[in-house]
Scaffold this motif. Structure first.
Motif, PDB file in Angstrom:
ATOM      1  N   SER A   1     -12.504  -5.882   4.250  1.00 19.28           N
ATOM      2  CA  SER A   1     -13.116  -6.612   5.366  1.00 19.28           C
ATOM      3  C   SER A   1     -13.723  -5.685   6.404  1.00 19.28           C
ATOM      4  O   SER A   1     -14.299  -6.161   7.386  1.00 19.28           O
ATOM      5  N   ASN A   2     -13.589  -4.361   6.184  1.00 19.74           N
ATOM      6  CA  ASN A   2     -14.142  -3.457   7.192  1.00 19.74           C
ATOM      7  C   ASN A   2     -15.039  -2.392   6.560  1.00 19.74           C
ATOM      8  O   ASN A   2     -16.218  -2.625   6.334  1.00 19.74           O
ATOM      9  N   HIS A   3     -14.485  -1.234   6.229  1.00 22.53           N
ATOM     10  CA  HIS A   3     -15.291  -0.126   5.728  1.00 22.53           C
ATOM     11  C   HIS A   3     -15.611  -0.301   4.238  1.00 22.53           C
ATOM     12  O   HIS A   3     -14.743  -0.657   3.441  1.00 22.53           O
ATOM     13  N   GLU A   4     -16.854  -0.001   3.877  1.00 18.56           N
ATOM     14  CA  GLU A   4     -17.276  -0.119   2.484  1.00 18.56           C
ATOM     15  C   GLU A   4     -16.513   0.837   1.580  1.00 18.56           C
ATOM     16  O   GLU A   4     -16.267   0.546   0.407  1.00 18.56           O
ATOM     17  N   SER A   5     -16.114   1.988   2.115  1.00 18.20           N
ATOM     18  CA  SER A   5     -15.421   2.992   1.317  1.00 18.20           C
ATOM     19  C   SER A   5     -13.920   2.729   1.201  1.00 18.20           C
ATOM     20  O   SER A   5     -13.227   3.428   0.478  1.00 18.20           O
ATOM     21  N   TRP A   6     -13.421   1.730   1.916  1.00 22.97           N
ATOM     22  CA  TRP A   6     -12.007   1.395   1.847  1.00 22.97           C
ATOM     23  C   TRP A   6     -11.741   0.476   0.662  1.00 22.97           C
ATOM     24  O   TRP A   6     -12.648  -0.110   0.081  1.00 22.97           O
ATOM     25  N   HIS A   7     -10.460   0.336   0.334  1.00 22.70           N
ATOM     26  CA  HIS A   7     -10.036  -0.449  -0.818  1.00 22.70           C
ATOM     27  C   HIS A   7      -9.534  -1.815  -0.345  1.00 22.70           C
ATOM     28  O   HIS A   7      -8.750  -1.908   0.603  1.00 22.70           O
TER      29      HIS A   7
ATOM     30  N   GLU B   1     -11.149 -15.663   1.859  1.00 26.87           N
ATOM     31  CA  GLU B   1     -11.409 -14.801   3.023  1.00 26.87           C
ATOM     32  C   GLU B   1     -10.782 -13.419   2.793  1.00 26.87           C
ATOM     33  O   GLU B   1      -9.611 -13.325   2.408  1.00 26.87           O
ATOM     34  N   ASN B   2     -11.545 -12.365   3.022  1.00 26.85           N
ATOM     35  CA  ASN B   2     -11.058 -11.007   2.797  1.00 26.85           C
ATOM     36  C   ASN B   2      -9.936 -10.669   3.775  1.00 26.85           C
ATOM     37  O   ASN B   2     -10.075 -10.853   4.990  1.00 26.85           O
ATOM     38  N   LEU B   3      -8.835 -10.138   3.218  1.00 25.09           N
ATOM     39  CA  LEU B   3      -7.644  -9.904   4.027  1.00 25.09           C
ATOM     40  C   LEU B   3      -7.691  -8.600   4.819  1.00 25.09           C
ATOM     41  O   LEU B   3      -7.052  -8.479   5.862  1.00 25.09           O
ATOM     42  N   GLY B   4      -8.422  -7.595   4.350  1.00 27.78           N
ATOM     43  CA  GLY B   4      -8.440  -6.322   5.056  1.00 27.78           C
ATOM     44  C   GLY B   4      -8.798  -5.191   4.129  1.00 27.78           C
ATOM     45  O   GLY B   4      -9.466  -5.388   3.108  1.00 27.78           O
ATOM     46  N   GLY B   5      -8.353  -3.982   4.448  1.00 27.56           N
ATOM     47  CA  GLY B   5      -8.671  -2.828   3.613  1.00 27.56           C
ATOM     48  C   GLY B   5      -7.765  -1.650   3.905  1.00 27.56           C
ATOM     49  O   GLY B   5      -7.124  -1.573   4.958  1.00 27.56           O
ATOM     50  N   SER B   6      -7.703  -0.720   2.933  1.00 25.48           N
ATOM     51  CA  SER B   6      -6.925   0.510   3.071  1.00 25.48           C
ATOM     52  C   SER B   6      -7.806   1.710   2.781  1.00 25.48           C
ATOM     53  O   SER B   6      -8.557   1.727   1.798  1.00 25.48           O
ATOM     54  N   GLY B   7      -7.694   2.727   3.623  1.00 26.37           N
ATOM     55  CA  GLY B   7      -8.410   3.978   3.412  1.00 26.37           C
ATOM     56  C   GLY B   7      -7.438   5.088   3.081  1.00 26.37           C
ATOM     57  O   GLY B   7      -6.323   5.133   3.616  1.00 26.37           O
ATOM     58  N   PHE B   8      -7.828   5.992   2.159  1.00 28.13           N
ATOM     59  CA  PHE B   8      -6.961   7.072   1.706  1.00 28.13           C
ATOM     60  C   PHE B   8      -7.511   8.413   2.158  1.00 28.13           C
ATOM     61  O   PHE B   8      -8.715   8.658   2.140  1.00 28.13           O
ATOM     62  N   ARG B   9      -6.590   9.320   2.542  1.00 31.00           N
ATOM     63  CA  ARG B   9      -6.949  10.697   2.875  1.00 31.00           C
ATOM     64  C   ARG B   9      -5.920  11.637   2.256  1.00 31.00           C
ATOM     65  O   ARG B   9      -4.745  11.290   2.119  1.00 31.00           O
ATOM     66  N   LEU B  10      -6.364  12.840   1.883  1.00 29.97           N
ATOM     67  CA  LEU B  10      -5.467  13.866   1.373  1.00 29.97           C
ATOM     68  C   LEU B  10      -5.204  14.874   2.484  1.00 29.97           C
ATOM     69  O   LEU B  10      -6.126  15.512   3.002  1.00 29.97           O
ATOM     70  N   LEU B  11      -3.932  15.028   2.853  1.00 27.96           N
ATOM     71  CA  LEU B  11      -3.543  15.912   3.941  1.00 27.96           C
ATOM     72  C   LEU B  11      -2.648  17.044   3.445  1.00 27.96           C
ATOM     73  O   LEU B  11      -1.983  16.918   2.409  1.00 27.96           O
TER      74      LEU B  11
ATOM     75  N   LEU C   1      -2.293   6.617   3.898  1.00 33.76           N
ATOM     76  CA  LEU C   1      -2.948   5.317   3.805  1.00 33.76           C
ATOM     77  C   LEU C   1      -3.037   4.706   5.199  1.00 33.76           C
ATOM     78  O   LEU C   1      -2.026   4.555   5.892  1.00 33.76           O
ATOM     79  N   ASP C   2      -4.244   4.370   5.611  1.00 34.21           N
ATOM     80  CA  ASP C   2      -4.466   3.614   6.833  1.00 34.21           C
ATOM     81  C   ASP C   2      -4.916   2.221   6.426  1.00 34.21           C
ATOM     82  O   ASP C   2      -5.862   2.068   5.642  1.00 34.21           O
TER      83      ASP C   2
ATOM     84  N   GLY D   1      -3.471  -5.150  -2.476  1.00 35.24           N
ATOM     85  CA  GLY D   1      -4.223  -3.914  -2.600  1.00 35.24           C
ATOM     86  C   GLY D   1      -3.846  -3.163  -3.865  1.00 35.24           C
ATOM     87  O   GLY D   1      -2.668  -3.035  -4.195  1.00 35.24           O
ATOM     88  N   SER D   2      -4.836  -2.670  -4.586  1.00 33.49           N
ATOM     89  CA  SER D   2      -4.580  -1.937  -5.824  1.00 33.49           C
ATOM     90  C   SER D   2      -5.735  -0.985  -6.082  1.00 33.49           C
ATOM     91  O   SER D   2      -6.902  -1.383  -6.044  1.00 33.49           O
ATOM     92  N   ALA D   3      -5.416   0.281  -6.338  1.00 35.20           N
ATOM     93  CA  ALA D   3      -6.447   1.270  -6.644  1.00 35.20           C
ATOM     94  C   ALA D   3      -5.952   2.166  -7.772  1.00 35.20           C
ATOM     95  O   ALA D   3      -4.763   2.440  -7.881  1.00 35.20           O
ATOM     96  N   THR D   4      -6.866   2.577  -8.618  1.00 34.28           N
ATOM     97  CA  THR D   4      -6.571   3.531  -9.678  1.00 34.28           C
ATOM     98  C   THR D   4      -7.174   4.874  -9.292  1.00 34.28           C
ATOM     99  O   THR D   4      -8.369   4.960  -9.020  1.00 34.28           O
TER     100      THR D   4
END
Length: 207
Positions: free
Chosen positions: A97-103, A112-122, A178-179, A198-201
């Protein structure tokens, strides 16, 4: 939910020269697959993040609600130095529901889209040395420093940003942060429990 990683092999094709005998000619094709050094890939907690139950009263009505960031340990152990790139597949594509690059996190019963998760490597470490995470938007032609892990970019490990280029790694460790955002509650129809799906491979491609 972050799923187990998938390894992709590179294909090799040879085309033989035409025979030098008189008469009809034909091509000889030799095909096969060369597999790089085997790598063992691990994500802590089985790659699962559970935010538990939340009430719609806890959500912002007219703007996204940011949930607490979550961190998973990520490790790659290879038989020998291996150059690889990482990317993801959004198994809930089209529901962010927000960023195109999020999952995406799935939808309500009303679509209705529930939201999204963004991943970063730290905190990346390559063979016990502090490393740099780099990403490419053009299929690996050029690279720039960025911790992003997404279906929109290729992600690799480097020693420095000048020049930024993928390096061979035998043992790699990092944290996947994960944000997660939940869409504004005013736009969600919640008449019963609505699960986040949410599910990502996470894919690893060898160079």
């Amino acid at each position: 939910m972050v799923r187990p990683l998938t390894t992709l092999a590179a294909a090799l094709l040879f085309v033989g020269a035409n025979p030098v005998f008189a008469g009809s000619n034909t091509d000889l094709t030799v095909s096969g697959t060369i597999t790089p050094s085997a790598c063992k890939l691990m994500i802590s907690d089985g790659g699962e993040v559970d935010y538990g139950k939340m009430s719609t009263k806890q959500l912002n009505q007219n703007q996204h609600t940011l949930l607490p960031s979550q961190t998973l340990d990520f490790k790659v152990e290879c038989e020998g130095p291996t150059v690889f790139m990482m990317t993801t597949i959004d198994n809930q594509s089209g529901t962010s529901s927000n960023h195109e690059s999020w999952h995406g996190l799935g939808t309500t019963a009303d679509g209705e889209n529930l939201g999204g998760s963004g991943f970063r490597l730290l905190n990346p470490m390559a063979d016990n040395v502090a490393a740099l995470i780099i990403t490419s938007l053009d299929g690996g032609a050029t690279w720039q420093p960025s911790p992003q892990l997404s279906h929109m970019v290729l992600t690799a490990v480097a020693l420095s940003s000048a020049p930024a280029a993928p390096m061979a790694v035998e043992n790699f460790t990092a944290q996947i942060e994960l944000d997660t955002h939940i869409a504004p509650a005013a736009g969600l129809t919640v008449n019963d429990d609505v699960p986040l799906k949410g599910s990502a491979t996470l894919q690893v491609k060898y160079l």
